[in-house]
Motif scaffolding. Structure first.
Motif, PDB file in Angstrom:
ATOM      1  N   VAL A 285      10.684 -58.586   5.763  1.00 45.01           N
ATOM      2  CA  VAL A 285       9.351 -57.354   4.895  1.00 45.01           C
ATOM      3  C   VAL A 285       8.485 -57.997   4.965  1.00 45.01           C
ATOM      4  CG1 VAL A 285       9.226 -56.580   2.779  1.00 45.01           C
ATOM      5  CG2 VAL A 285      11.651 -57.319   3.195  1.00 45.01           C
ATOM      6  N   VAL A 286       7.194 -57.423   5.364  1.00 47.58           N
ATOM      7  CA  VAL A 286       5.830 -58.084   4.988  1.00 47.58           C
ATOM      8  C   VAL A 286       5.049 -57.309   3.986  1.00 47.58           C
ATOM      9  CG1 VAL A 286       3.873 -58.737   5.970  1.00 47.58           C
ATOM     10  CG2 VAL A 286       5.559 -58.309   7.802  1.00 47.58           C
ATOM     11  N   THR A 287       4.915 -58.286   3.077  1.00 48.25           N
ATOM     12  CA  THR A 287       3.926 -57.718   1.945  1.00 48.25           C
ATOM     13  C   THR A 287       2.524 -59.061   2.192  1.00 48.25           C
ATOM     14  OG1 THR A 287       4.966 -59.584   0.312  1.00 48.25           O
ATOM     15  CG2 THR A 287       5.882 -56.734   0.439  1.00 48.25           C
ATOM     16  N   GLN A 288       1.787 -58.465   0.850  1.00 52.19           N
ATOM     17  CA  GLN A 288       0.710 -58.700   0.776  1.00 52.19           C
ATOM     18  C   GLN A 288       0.617 -59.328  -0.732  1.00 52.19           C
ATOM     19  OE1 GLN A 288      -3.055 -56.632   0.674  1.00 52.19           O
ATOM     20  NE2 GLN A 288      -1.943 -54.786   1.012  1.00 52.19           N
ATOM     21  N   THR A 289      -0.187 -60.665  -0.566  1.00 50.26           N
ATOM     22  CA  THR A 289      -0.263 -60.971  -2.441  1.00 50.26           C
ATOM     23  C   THR A 289      -1.403 -61.779  -1.975  1.00 50.26           C
ATOM     24  OG1 THR A 289       1.084 -63.105  -3.544  1.00 50.26           O
ATOM     25  CG2 THR A 289       0.324 -63.261  -1.383  1.00 50.26           C
ATOM     26  N   GLY A 290      -1.689 -62.317  -3.475  1.00 50.18           N
ATOM     27  CA  GLY A 290      -2.815 -63.005  -4.264  1.00 50.18           C
ATOM     28  C   GLY A 290      -3.510 -63.920  -3.275  1.00 50.18           C
TER      29      GLY A 290
ATOM     30  N   VAL B  48       3.257 -57.323  10.971  1.00 54.36           N
ATOM     31  CA  VAL B  48       4.092 -55.544  10.615  1.00 54.36           C
ATOM     32  C   VAL B  48       4.063 -55.057  12.213  1.00 54.36           C
ATOM     33  CG1 VAL B  48       3.607 -53.211   9.573  1.00 54.36           C
ATOM     34  CG2 VAL B  48       2.678 -55.328   8.567  1.00 54.36           C
TER      35      VAL B  48
ATOM     36  N   ALA C 261      12.823 -52.822   1.902  1.00 52.36           N
ATOM     37  CA  ALA C 261      12.778 -52.862  -0.050  1.00 52.36           C
ATOM     38  C   ALA C 261      13.744 -53.796  -0.729  1.00 52.36           C
ATOM     39  CB  ALA C 261      11.479 -51.889  -0.435  1.00 52.36           C
TER      40      ALA C 261
ATOM     41  N   MET D 262      -4.139 -62.296   0.291  1.00 53.76           N
ATOM     42  CA  MET D 262      -4.714 -61.668   0.521  1.00 53.76           C
ATOM     43  C   MET D 262      -6.450 -61.575  -0.335  1.00 53.76           C
ATOM     44  SD  MET D 262      -3.416 -59.279   3.338  1.00 53.76           S
ATOM     45  CE  MET D 262      -4.663 -58.100   3.906  1.00 53.76           C
TER      46      MET D 262
ATOM     47  N   LEU E 289      11.201 -49.057   5.906  1.00 49.98           N
ATOM     48  CA  LEU E 289      10.091 -49.983   4.524  1.00 49.98           C
ATOM     49  C   LEU E 289      10.722 -49.160   2.802  1.00 49.98           C
ATOM     50  CD1 LEU E 289       7.614 -51.414   5.166  1.00 49.98           C
ATOM     51  CD2 LEU E 289       6.446 -49.217   4.037  1.00 49.98           C
TER      52      LEU E 289
ATOM     53  N   PHE F 174      -2.394 -59.773   8.736  1.00 53.36           N
ATOM     54  CA  PHE F 174      -0.914 -58.448   8.586  1.00 53.36           C
ATOM     55  C   PHE F 174      -0.327 -57.324   9.231  1.00 53.36           C
ATOM     56  CE2 PHE F 174      -0.083 -55.064   5.533  1.00 53.36           C
ATOM     57  CZ  PHE F 174       0.726 -55.747   4.915  1.00 53.36           C
ATOM     58  N   ASN F 175      -1.490 -56.355   9.649  1.00 52.32           N
ATOM     59  CA  ASN F 175      -1.648 -55.292  10.795  1.00 52.32           C
ATOM     60  C   ASN F 175      -0.454 -56.294  11.390  1.00 52.32           C
ATOM     61  OD1 ASN F 175      -2.430 -53.638   8.756  1.00 52.32           O
ATOM     62  ND2 ASN F 175      -4.516 -54.236   9.999  1.00 52.32           N
TER      63      ASN F 175
ATOM     64  N   LYS G  59      -6.234 -59.663   6.795  1.00 46.66           N
ATOM     65  CA  LYS G  59      -6.294 -57.920   6.932  1.00 46.66           C
ATOM     66  C   LYS G  59      -5.660 -58.215   9.259  1.00 46.66           C
ATOM     67  CE  LYS G  59      -6.659 -54.024   6.027  1.00 46.66           C
ATOM     68  NZ  LYS G  59      -5.739 -53.522   4.939  1.00 46.66           N
TER      69      LYS G  59
END
Lengths: 597, 141
Positions: free
Chosen positions: B76-81, B65, B35, B48, B31, B61-62, B58
């Motif tokens: 690269v999996v990220t969460q955002t607003g 990944v 990055a 999210m 990870l 997202f899981n 969620k």
């Protein structure tokens, strides 16, 4: 094993821990626990990120957000805002001093742009207390390659071809040193890691041991294989408790995994490492003194030859290398000598770690390719001088080094160039000075240090340095003469030529280099009894500027010795004979009427 | 001092052992390595905000990944607003290396599977793209 979606890397170096980074870790873990995120987000305590000025640092992966100056109270917000809602917390991001913009990615910061991290490759990246993270990042792979795929001669050849030179200060070719130790036949040989980092303001070895202890252990085993040694010893100062703790954990883990001990990787190669604690004497960084100290003798140097490679620890062939030198070795084996020698200058290959300290904006630990100029280090990576003051000098090489001035700013830094301009690489401490630093006082400071640290064995160092200090003291008190300057110069050269070990031979360097580069400052002290930088207290006078004084009597009331006289609403006066130069009146005066000349 | 613990992993007995162990342990630091260089990889952002999570972001997202890792895709999996498309939650933004970001709406686990198989792997467009209807601050300068 939980499959983490995010990782929070928190600096666990001594600097950031002093600013409560361990409390931040506890708080983050608590917050994640209560918000039911402990299985998704991992908290990792890493080694030093290098940007100590802005510590404590918290880095978020995989979105690569770099939070600076985090406080334990911020933990809740990081979890609530960043982790749950995915919003970056602006106020904790680094602010570019030029553009005033927030930068979230460390790659875009001036501080990191020019850096190449080889020795520090795992610092701020891995959990130093977890061997599995190290193995997951090619850890012990280099050792495995050497043991199974190469002969000791091939290993030495590789190191020689890489051009790696000793990072402890001497700059001696590492491969050659290994070759000497390998050539001597004996029933027992030793590998010693010199972790007796003693220069004031230097902390690169400490940070490597705290952030990546396994690299050093792996390199020592490789060196053991190459030179035929089965025992490794790390001589570390007892003042480094965190580094010691992490080394002890690392050694235990490596033994547990069979990566240290007997029959490593089923190759019949045995190698084990133990720690030896030093009491923090500067001279014990010199290899013969270090060996005597490890044997339980007084930490005093002896004449070389015989070199430790012939007769070292208990009279056996011993190879001594510095921490940073070792930290480079696994990377050289894994990536090849060619890769390593492609970095750096003609005669100095690879990178060098420097500890930036003093009057510089970005105090911290940096690693740059050899050949980077002083200007790039001080003004780009270091962010320039604090409070917009004027740059005056950089002291490199610690108490044995010299001061470099503005005219040296464009000198590419490597071993030979620094010696050519009258300083030295040393272990890599860089202390930056501004216009408020008096160079006479600076060399007095270093002499004070070497006088304190002299072991007393040889007369030039024991007596000579003391006399040098006394002359400098006389000059800073305003009692110096022109003859004293000659005396300083002469005495320095004699000490350099006649002292027994590196400590004595180099201790006059600060005097010689400041005499050379800042002779006018010495002359000013001697002839005019003035210190332009305002650092030598005895040469200063506090005076009241009549035009600004309104006669408020504030200064007279605060003066502890009653040196200020004057009626109300009348101009006041300071009696220089009584004044103790404490500065209380300046602080009290609201009208800028008192100044120092 | 040194106490061997039985529940720990066995000793490393050979270089092959060490390399096998490395393979297994790589994920621990993977990870972080990713990055360091996200531009070269597939980047997926999952919106999210509250509405996203309420609509099941969620799980998506899981799923992303876990599945990307299973299918050996470096991403690269990220969460955002909240991305603002509340009507089309959950929304995800997929950026293939060197390409413009594409936003997909109404992404459930099934849709996510389709996006991985078709768009990420083969570069074929998949239904459900939300056209960009905004300009970024940079473009507006």
């Amino acid at each position: 094993m939980a499959n983490y979606k995010m990782q929070l890397l928190i600096c666990g170096g001594t600097g950031c821990r002093a600013s409560s980074s361990n409390l931040i870790i506890d708080e983050l873990k608590k917050q994640l626990e209560t918000k039911n995120l402990a299985d998704d987000v991992q908290v990792v305590e890493t080694g030093c990120f290098g940007f100590c000025e802005k510590g404590p640092i918290v880095k978020v992966s995989p979105d690569n957000t770099f939070y600076t100056q985090v406080k334990p109270e911020d933990a809740e917000e990081i979890v609530d805002e960043h982790i749950i809602k995915g919003r970056k917390i602006e106020r904790l991001l680094y602010t570019d001093p030029e553009t005033k913009k927030h930068i979230s990615d460390s790659k875009h910061m001036e501080f990191y742009k020019k850096q190449v991290r080889i020795a520090l490759r795992n610092c701020g990246f891995l959990d130093p207390e977890n061997i599995e993270e190290y193995i997951g990042r090619e850890g012990y792979e280099a050792m495995g390659k050497c043991l199974l795929e190469r002969t000791p001669e091939q290993v030495i050849k590789e190191i020689k071809e890489s051009g790696l030179r000793g990072r402890g200060g001497g700059g001696f070719p590492t491969g050659l040193k290994w070759q000497f130790a390998a050539a001597n036949k004996a029933d027992q040989k030793y590998v010693v890691c010199n972790a007796d980092e003693g220069d004031p303001g230097a902390f690169m070895d400490r940070s490597i041991l705290e952030g990546d202890p396994h690299s050093v252990l792996e390199a020592m085993a490789i060196c053991g294989y190459a030179t035929g040694a089965t025992k490794g010893l790390i001589y570390i100062r007892a003042e480094y408790p965190l580094a010691i703790k992490r080394l002890v954990i690392a050694i235990d883990q490596a033994r547990e995994y069979g990566l240290l001990g007997e029959n490593i990787l089923d190759t019949n190669f045995n190698f084990d490492v133990e720690l030896r604690y030093g009491a923090g004497a500067f001279v014990c960084g010199e290899e013969t003194a270090l060996i005597h100290s490890m044997e339980g003798e007084r930490g005093e140097p002896t004449v070389k030859p015989p070199f430790p490679a012939e007769s070292g620890y208990w009279g056996k062939p011993t190879n001594v290398n510095n921490v940073e030198t070792f930290a480079n070795v696994p990377a050289i084996i894994n990536k090849g000598a060619k890769w390593f020698s492609s970095i750096g200058t003609d005669k100095s290959k690879g990178t060098k770690v420097f500890a930036l300290a003093g009057k510089i904006n970005n105090v911290g630990l940096i690693e740059v390719p050899m050949g980077t100029t002083l200007r790039e280090v001080v003004f780009e990576i270091g962010g320039g001088i604090q409070n917009g003051k004027k740059f005056k000098a950089v002291q490199t090489g610690g108490p044995s080094g010299g001061c470099l001035t503005e005219k040296h700013l464009d000198t590419p830094i490597d071993f030979d160039n620094l010696i050519a301009v009258g300083s030295m690489m040393g272990s890599g401490g860089m202390i930056v000075m501004d216009e408020d630093d008096c160079m006479v006082a600076v060399s007095k400071f270093y002499l004070d240090f070497t006088v304190e640290e002299s072991c007393g064995k040889c007369a030039p160092c024991r007596i000579g340095n003391k006399r040098l200090y006394e002359v400098l003291d006389k000059i800073t008190k305003g009692n110096g003469t022109d003859e004293d300057l000659e005396l300083l110069d002469n005495m320095s050269r004699v000490i350099k030529d006649t002292a027994l070990c590196g400590l004595g031979q180099t201790s006059p360097n600060p005097v010689l280099s400041t005499l050379e580069n800042f002779r006018n400052e010495y002359e000013q002290h001697v002839r005019d009894h003035k210190c332009a930088a305002g650092a030598c207290k005895d040469l200063l006078d506090y005076v009241i500027e009549p035009e600004n004084c309104v006669g408020c009597t504030a200064c007279a009331r605060v003066c502890p010795v009653g040196a200020i006289s004057g009626e109300r609403k009348q101009i006041h006066e300071i009696d220089p004979a009584l004044c103790i130069k404490c500065g209380a009146c300046i602080e009290k005066c609201k009208f800028n009427a008192i100044f120092i000349q | 001092m040194f106490k061997p613990k039985e529940d720990r992993m066995a000793k490393v007995k050979s270089l092959a052992d060490l390399r096998k162990m490395k393979e297994n342990l790589q994920s621990k630091v993977h990870l972080r390595e990713k990055a360091d260089n996200p531009e070269a990889l597939v980047q997926i952002k999952v919106g999210m905000g509250t509405s996203g999570i309420a609509s099941g972001a969620k799980e998506v997202f899981n799923y992303l990944v876990d599945e990307l890792e299973k299918r050996n895709i470096e991403a690269v999996v990220t969460q955002t607003g909240d991305m603002g498309y509340s009507y089309a939650e959950p929304t995800i933004e997929v950026t293939l290396p060197g390409k413009e970001p594409i936003v997909y709406g109404y992404v459930d686990v099934k849709k996510a599977d389709e996006i991985i198989e078709k768009y990420v792997k083969l570069g074929e467009m998949v239904d459900g793209i939300i056209p960009a209807n905004y300009r970024t601050i940079e473009e507006n300068k």
